[in-house]
Write an enzyme that holds these catalytic residues in place. Structure first.
Site, mmCIF file in Angstrom:
data_model
loop_
_atom_site.group_PDB
_atom_site.id
_atom_site.type_symbol
_atom_site.label_atom_id
_atom_site.label_comp_id
_atom_site.label_asym_id
_atom_site.label_seq_id
_atom_site.Cartn_x
_atom_site.Cartn_y
_atom_site.Cartn_z
ATOM 1 N N LEU A 94 -15.667 -5.807 65.745
ATOM 2 C CA LEU A 94 -14.249 -5.758 66.094
ATOM 3 C C LEU A 94 -13.953 -4.651 67.090
ATOM 4 C CD1 LEU A 94 -13.174 -5.919 62.416
ATOM 5 C CD2 LEU A 94 -12.732 -7.718 64.059
ATOM 6 N N CYS A 95 -13.006 -4.915 67.966
ATOM 7 C CA CYS A 95 -12.495 -3.887 68.861
ATOM 8 C C CYS A 95 -11.071 -3.581 68.408
ATOM 9 C CB CYS A 95 -12.540 -4.354 70.315
ATOM 10 S SG CYS A 95 -12.234 -3.018 71.467
ATOM 11 N N VAL A 96 -10.969 -2.670 67.446
ATOM 12 C CA VAL A 96 -9.702 -2.266 66.865
ATOM 13 C C VAL A 96 -9.699 -0.738 66.853
ATOM 14 C CG1 VAL A 96 -8.206 -2.446 64.837
ATOM 15 C CG2 VAL A 96 -9.715 -4.342 65.403
#
Length: 180
Positions: A94-96
């Site tokens: 994830l790119c969070v």
């Protein structure tokens, strides 16, 4: 004399408290089927059930790995189900920002992380995209993006469990945790 806090599993009190909160949370209908690996409070599994199109027709298995020094380092969350999403790469990473070491705060709880994750799945964030081409498609041709995402939901997502199946899962989990 203060009552001693009873732990759900062997492990840090903080994780036990967060696990207890998550197990009792009846309001979060988008994160279901929480399980903890037997004898390992540092590894959790769950099912994301987003509520907005195109992802609302499927469900997505995730793994949550807590580092030994949690909460001083963020957990790692991995989406095990393939998803056409600009904030999730082909390996399920994830790119969070909340999960990045430089943005992580030790006061952040896992329920807050999951709220951010679900908000991102429901409303993709092009400014934090893994896939810049996909982010461009999302911005410039949302119909094409949604059509592709819908096709992936139909092909790869997990079937959404019924309320009856969810209730049975909770009963089985309670029995399993009572044995441990």
């Amino acid at each position: 004399m203060a009552k001693k806090e009873e732990l759900l599993m062997e492990g840090p009190k903080r994780l036990n408290r967060e696990l207890a909160v998550m197990l009792e949370d009846k309001a979060n209908l988008q994160f279901r089927n929480l399980e903890v690996e037997p004898d390992n409070i540092f590894k959790w599994y769950g099912l994301l059930m987003p509520n907005t199109p195109p992802y609302d027709k499927g469900a997505y298995k995730i793994q949550i790995d807590f580092p030994q020094d949690y909460p001083f380092k963020p957990p790692r969350i991995h989406v095990d189900t393939r998803i056409y999403h600009l904030n999730v790469n082909e390996r399920g990473q994830l790119c969070v920002p909340i999960l990045e070491v430089e943005h992580w705060l030790p006061t952040t709880r896992i329920d807050q992380v999951l709220q951010v994750l679900l908000a991102t799945i429901n409303d993709p964030q092009p400014e934090n995209a893994w896939h810049m081409e996909m982010a461009g498609e999302y911005r410039n041709d949302p119909k094409k993006f949604n059509k592709m995402a819908e096709a992936w939901v139909a092909k790869y997502s997990e079937r959404r469990p019924t309320e009856e199946e969810l209730a049975k899962f909770i009963k089985r989990r309670k029995k399993k945790m009572a044995k441990n």
